[in-house]
Motif scaffolding. Structure first.
Motif, short mmCIF file in Angstrom:
data_model
loop_
_atom_site.label_atom_id
_atom_site.label_comp_id
_atom_site.label_asym_id
_atom_site.label_seq_id
_atom_site.Cartn_x
_atom_site.Cartn_y
_atom_site.Cartn_z
N SER A 320 -5.23 51.31 20.20
CA SER A 320 -5.03 50.66 21.38
C SER A 320 -5.04 49.22 20.93
CB SER A 320 -6.29 50.60 22.19
OG SER A 320 -7.28 50.41 21.26
N GLY A 321 -5.14 48.52 19.86
CA GLY A 321 -5.33 47.25 19.65
C GLY A 321 -6.34 46.55 20.30
N GLN A 354 -9.79 47.58 30.60
CA GLN A 354 -9.64 48.90 29.80
C GLN A 354 -7.94 48.82 29.32
OE1 GLN A 354 -10.36 52.44 32.23
NE2 GLN A 354 -8.63 53.62 31.07
N PRO A 355 -7.90 49.48 28.06
CA PRO A 355 -6.55 49.27 27.36
C PRO A 355 -5.26 49.98 28.29
CG PRO A 355 -8.26 49.35 25.85
CD PRO A 355 -9.05 49.65 27.06
N VAL A 356 -4.27 49.38 28.21
CA VAL A 356 -3.10 50.04 28.80
C VAL A 356 -1.99 50.40 27.80
CG1 VAL A 356 -1.36 50.01 30.49
CG2 VAL A 356 -3.57 48.61 30.89
N TYR A 357 -1.68 51.48 27.60
CA TYR A 357 -0.86 52.23 26.52
C TYR A 357 0.61 52.18 27.09
CZ TYR A 357 -5.01 53.56 24.13
OH TYR A 357 -6.14 53.50 23.58
N ASP A 358 1.59 51.44 26.32
CA ASP A 358 2.97 51.85 26.30
C ASP A 358 3.61 52.52 25.16
OD1 ASP A 358 2.80 49.77 24.44
OD2 ASP A 358 4.16 48.31 25.46
N THR A 524 13.52 48.50 15.33
CA THR A 524 12.80 47.35 16.04
C THR A 524 11.23 47.72 15.88
OG1 THR A 524 12.85 47.87 18.13
CG2 THR A 524 14.70 46.66 17.63
N TYR A 525 10.42 46.71 15.99
CA TYR A 525 9.21 46.73 15.71
C TYR A 525 8.44 46.27 17.15
CZ TYR A 525 10.01 48.10 11.05
OH TYR A 525 10.73 48.70 10.11
N LYS A 526 7.42 46.82 17.60
CA LYS A 526 6.55 46.62 18.59
C LYS A 526 5.05 46.29 18.57
CE LYS A 526 8.12 46.35 22.27
NZ LYS A 526 8.98 45.26 22.75
N MET A 527 4.42 45.31 19.04
CA MET A 527 3.11 45.05 18.76
C MET A 527 2.35 46.00 19.24
SD MET A 527 1.12 41.77 19.99
CE MET A 527 2.26 40.54 19.38
N ILE A 528 1.23 46.21 18.52
CA ILE A 528 0.27 47.32 18.83
C ILE A 528 -0.85 46.40 19.72
CG2 ILE A 528 -1.55 48.93 18.53
CD1 ILE A 528 0.27 49.56 15.90
N GLU A 534 1.03 42.87 29.20
CA GLU A 534 0.82 42.02 30.49
C GLU A 534 0.03 40.60 30.24
OE1 GLU A 534 1.60 43.10 33.60
OE2 GLU A 534 2.80 44.45 32.58
N LEU A 535 -0.61 40.82 29.04
CA LEU A 535 -1.30 39.43 28.90
C LEU A 535 -0.76 38.88 27.48
CD1 LEU A 535 -5.05 40.46 29.60
CD2 LEU A 535 -3.33 39.17 31.20
N SER A 536 -0.81 37.79 27.04
CA SER A 536 -0.34 36.91 26.16
C SER A 536 -1.12 37.26 24.95
CB SER A 536 0.02 35.47 26.41
OG SER A 536 0.18 34.90 25.19
N GLU A 537 -1.05 38.13 24.06
CA GLU A 537 -1.84 38.16 22.80
C GLU A 537 -0.84 38.08 21.70
OE1 GLU A 537 -5.44 40.58 23.83
OE2 GLU A 537 -3.97 41.95 24.36
N ARG A 538 -1.48 37.69 20.39
CA ARG A 538 -0.42 37.60 19.27
C ARG A 538 -1.22 38.45 18.12
NH1 ARG A 538 -1.73 32.55 20.68
NH2 ARG A 538 -2.86 32.07 19.07
N LEU A 539 -0.95 39.84 18.02
CA LEU A 539 -1.81 40.54 17.30
C LEU A 539 -0.88 41.01 16.00
CD1 LEU A 539 -3.89 42.75 19.76
CD2 LEU A 539 -4.40 40.63 19.00
N PRO A 540 -1.78 41.49 14.92
CA PRO A 540 -0.56 41.36 13.64
C PRO A 540 -0.17 43.09 13.38
CG PRO A 540 -3.10 41.33 13.22
CD PRO A 540 -2.87 41.36 14.65
N ALA A 541 -0.51 43.81 14.32
CA ALA A 541 -0.30 45.24 13.83
C ALA A 541 0.95 45.81 14.58
CB ALA A 541 -1.35 46.17 14.29
N PHE A 542 2.07 46.70 13.88
CA PHE A 542 3.14 46.93 14.56
C PHE A 542 3.47 48.28 14.53
CE2 PHE A 542 3.18 42.22 14.05
CZ PHE A 542 3.63 41.86 15.18
N TYR A 543 4.58 48.96 15.14
CA TYR A 543 5.00 50.36 14.76
C TYR A 543 6.36 50.15 15.19
CZ TYR A 543 5.32 50.92 19.86
OH TYR A 543 5.60 50.75 21.29
N SER A 544 7.25 51.18 14.66
CA SER A 544 8.62 51.13 14.85
C SER A 544 9.05 51.84 15.88
CB SER A 544 9.31 51.44 13.45
OG SER A 544 8.87 52.94 13.33
N THR A 545 10.28 51.41 16.58
CA THR A 545 11.00 52.35 17.62
C THR A 545 12.45 51.69 17.49
OG1 THR A 545 10.89 52.68 20.04
CG2 THR A 545 10.53 50.27 19.51
N TYR A 546 13.22 52.06 18.59
CA TYR A 546 14.60 51.77 18.73
C TYR A 546 14.95 51.50 20.05
CZ TYR A 546 15.22 53.71 13.98
OH TYR A 546 15.34 54.15 12.68
#
Length: 846
Positions: A320-321, A354-358, A524-528, A534-546
């Motif tokens: 969830s991050g 509550q965390p929202v998942y994409d 490409t890489y998306k932030m976890i 929805e909110l501005s966050e600058r977190l350091p964890a990523f996963y790959s997608t296309y």
């Protein structure tokens, strides 16, 4: 707001073992960072040799000892502790605080219990009789309209028959206080089966008692992780859904985060029950609740409540991050959800939402049956997995494939095939799942088994088989369209790796890599993060997608990419994770930006506090090359046993420095594979600095001298020839090209004289042991050496100073044999799962 306590004692969880890796150590590390900012001094008592806390906390705040009622009481008094928490430990930690409360120690010393309410402590510990604890918690939940899977205790056959009138078969029965290898539930389908076995079950119980419950083994298992503060503000962090029904232990089941097959109404029902449970039990902090959902009526029943950090809380944190450990630490320091302050990288509302998942996260267990072939690989109520791997993707199929690829041992990213199995063997595997379950399910679907039939055989939701069927259809499409861009793009979208394409098309990695670079939709890489953007966050964890805009760019021109250990198998895996965490810490201290690639959800090295960027990806060549292409690191650190990756990266045209650490043990020089004494040295091209001597001992048979069987270690070695052996070791190592931390090993010959056995890079486990024994962080010095920040005169000065002295210390390897029900005669270093420490004058077991 000031906390009610100023000094807190954390009870450690002891050595890693089945069901327990580094997840609680990781949560404690994060909590300590919060508490220290609030002006709270944190102490830890533990005997886990690979605990990061026992290295990173100041010396006066870390106590190397087995946590017992006596040792904890002594620490509380000597250090004037005013708070204690068991939520980062195992059941032993709960037992200790329960005893301290019952004996009045906490009240006498005015020590606050943190993380559990003192009035509810008996509900979750193991000190009170199981019957009493189960009855009390069940009654409290039932009185609050929360359905539970409760147990009834019987002491004779008459009581058993009377109880059966209230239950329907199948019935689950367990012997109370049975020996460890008999502590599992027996399920009976009818009265005849029960009559044939009931007397044996009574005999297995020392107190001649049995617990009876309606069998829920075929029910669906869903977990909820939630938090609650002292004023009753509550939050669901995530749901978790098990692939397997409850009869397979959650440790051994594939898990999806968030739950994938529940309806919105079911989720709301679980949410309401969770909030009611948190309130009626007075939970303050974190809680993981396990629900059993009846397949026909979809009625949920609570069957386990875990008010502490565990592998489930670790998984949802990475998935969830959401900064769970930070939030809980603030709650326990009397900071409420609506006022607590998190680091600026998080939005101020993050704790409340509550965390929202994409994206979707999948966890797959790791077993060691390929090492321990005598263990029964059949999965059931008793946990057998030694570790886990996770995958994250923007769709279910990609997440599933990332996890599956991360769970496999193949360095070339190739999945095993079971096409040679007969139909009878397939059916048996479906009815009685083993560690091969996932690939067997793929094989069954590939052979045309209907999804309803598979669901009936396995009790797995048929919707999950649709995912596997989709993946198999894409595999067929890729096979039929060799080297076609559209096939590559479709495989990418479903989480396939470059090694899979190489296997399908019988081509080279270079060919696949070139084709990848020509695609219009690159990786490409998306932030976890917990708000789905929805909110501005600058977190350091990523996963790959296309096909989506990438959210990463080069971190720094002065960065280091560290390849993590990934899945936890037998051998020095937990030690390797701690070693990796130390590398990250020490490189950052040198001003180098750190990037880690890892996929173990229980890993301490993957927490955000230790590195500047984290990638949750399979540890395979294609993923490493893609990250290198973006980050352009100055250094790449790779474990010494990843031979295929080492060779491949050495061939790359690159500007980074490839560092193999620790060096492959095969680079050593051996005359005989025996050993009783070792001399540890720090070696550069110009100098050799002796550090310490270490003794080895075989635990089971003093006549065994093979080094692999020497599983007990002690510093300093106890032999009068130490000076002579040290001189011989220095002379021997000067004749080699080895540098870094080196060990020279000796054995006794038939004349009882020491002879040289071999020279080898110091093992990961022994490097960490050396840190503890000397009080010097040798991993820090290695990082300085490999990044040109090193001066060996500094090392000589440390060792020759009056402050340097060896602490008499012992380390003993832990094996998973008892948990797996196999012989203890297999005690070898490569079967290790953990280790514990003891100060020499405080132990009687060596």
């Amino acid at each position: 707001m000031n906390s009610e306590f100023k000094r807190i004692l954390i009870l450690g969880g002891g050595p890693s073992n089945i069901g327990h890796e580094g997840e609680q150590d990781a949560a404690a590390y994060q909590a300590i960072a919060v508490w220290e900012q609030l002006g709270i001094d944190c102490y830890v008592i533990d005997d886990n040799a690979y605990s990061l806390l026992l290295t990173e906390l100041p010396a006066k705040q870390r106590i190397i000892a087995n946590p017992t009622t006596e040792s904890v009481t002594r620490v509380l008094k000597e250090q004037r502790i005013d708070a204690i928490t068991p939520i980062f430990g195992q059941k032993n930690a709960l037992k200790i605080v329960q005893r301290l409360a019952r004996k009045g120690v906490l009240a006498e010393l005015n020590v606050k219990l943190v993380g559990l309410h003192k009035n509810n402590l008996a509900l979750f510990g193991t000190e009170t009789a199981n019957q009493q604890a189960n009855t009390v918690i069940a009654e409290r939940l039932i009185n609050n309209q929360i359905p539970v899977v409760s147990s009834t205790f019987v002491s004779n056959f008459s009581e058993l028959r009377a109880t059966l009138t209230k239950l329907n078969f199948p019935i689950a029965i367990k012997a109370v206080d049975a020996p460890k290898n008999l502590q599992h539930r027996h399920v009976f389908q009818n009265m005849e089966e029960l009559n044939n076995n009931v007397e044996d079950l009574f005999q297995q119980s020392p107190v001649h008692q049995l617990t009876l419950a309606q069998s829920v083994g075929d029910y669906q298992e869903v977990g909820i992780v939630a938090v609650r503060d002292r004023h009753g503000n509550k939050l669901i962090v995530s749901s978790l859904e098990d692939l397997n029904p409850i009869k397979v232990n959650a440790t051994d089941s594939v898990i999806f985060v968030p739950a994938q097959t529940l309806t919105a109404n079911q989720i709301q029902q679980l949410r309401a029950l969770t909030f009611r449970l948190l309130d009626c039990l007075g939970i303050e902090g974190v809680c993981h609740i396990q629900f059993a959902i009846e397949q026909t009526t979809k009625t949920p029943y609570v069957f386990k409540v875990n008010p502490f950090f565990n592998s489930a809380t670790a998984l949802v944190t990475h998935a969830s991050g959401y900064p769970l450990a930070m939030v809980v630490a603030n709650i326990l320091a009397d900071q409420d959800l609506d006022v607590m302050q998190l680091p600026a990288t998080y939005h101020r509302l993050t704790p409340l939402l509550q965390p929202v998942y994409d994206h979707i996260t999948v966890k797959i267990p790791i077993w060691s049956f390929d090492y321990l072939t005598m263990a029964n690989p059949e999965l059931g109520g008793r946990a057998k997995a030694t570790g886990a791997a996770m995958g994250i993707g923007s769709n279910f199929e990609a997440a599933f494939m990332h996890a599956l690829r991360s769970s496999q041992p193949s360095p070339k990213d190739v999945l095993p095939s079971y096409s040679e199995l007969s139909e009878d063997e397939i059916i048996q595997q479906l009815l009685h799942p083993t560690d091969k379950q996932l690939l067997i399910l793929y094989e069954a679907i590939n052979r045309g088994y209907s999804l309803p039939d598979l669901s009936e055989l396995t009790k797995i939701n048929p919707a999950l088989f649709e995912i596997m069927k989709n993946i198999l259809n894409v595999i067929q499409f890729v096979r039929k369209n060799q080297l076609r861009p559209e096939a590559l793009a479709e495989g990418n979208r479903y989480g396939f790796g470059n090694g899979m394409f190489c296997n399908f098309w019988n081509t080279s990695n270079e060919s696949v890599q070139n084709l990848q670079e020509e695609l219009p939709s690159p990786k490409t890489y998306k932030m976890i993060e917990p708000t789905a953007g929805e909110l501005s966050e600058r977190l350091p964890a990523f996963y790959s997608t296309y096909g989506l805009n990438s959210e990463v760019s080069q971190l720094s021109s002065n960065s280091a990419l560290i390849i993590g250990k990934g899945r936890n198998h037998l051998g020095p895996n937990t030690a390797s994770d701690t070693y990796t965490a130390e590398m990250l810490i020490q490189l950052r201290k040198l001003g180098i930006k750190t990037i880690i690639l890892n996929n173990n959800p229980n890993s301490v090295s993957l927490i955000s506090e230790l590195s500047d960027r984290q990638y949750v990806e399979p540890i395979q060549l294609g993923e490493i090359q893609a990250i290198i292409a973006i980050e352009k690191p100055a250094y790449v650190f790779l474990p010494g046993n990843r031979h295929y990756l080492i060779r491949a990266l050495q061939k790359m045209k690159h500007s980074f420095k490839l560092i193999i650490i620790p060096p492959d043990q095969n680079t050593g020089e051996w005359q005989v594979p025996d050993g009783e004494v070792g001399v540890d040295l720090l070696v550069t091209k110009a100098d050799v600095v002796p550090i310490a001597t270490v003794g080895f001992r075989c635990r089971t048979d003093c006549n065994k001298h093979g080094l692999e069987e020497q599983t007990d270690y002690y510093v300093p070695a106890q032999t009068p020839e130490l000076a002579q052996l040290t001189n011989t070791a220095v002379a021997a190592v000067q004749k080699t090209k080895l540098t870094g931390l080196i060990q020279v090993v000796f054995h006794k010959n038939s004349a009882n004289n020491y002879e040289l056995s071999g020279i080898t890079p110091l093992r990961i486990t022994e490097t960490i042991f050396l840190n503890h024994a000397t009080g010097v962080n040798w991993i820090r010095l290695l990082m300085q050496m490999y990044t040109s920040h090193f001066d060996i005169s500094d090392v000589s000065q440390i060792i020759n100073s009056d402050q340097f002295k060896l602490h008499p210390l012992k380390m003993q390897v832990v094996f998973p044999f008892r948990e797996l029900g196999i012989s203890k005669d297999l005690q070898r270093r490569n079967f290790e799962i953990g280790a514990w420490l003891a100060v020499d004058n405080e132990t009687e077991t060596f």
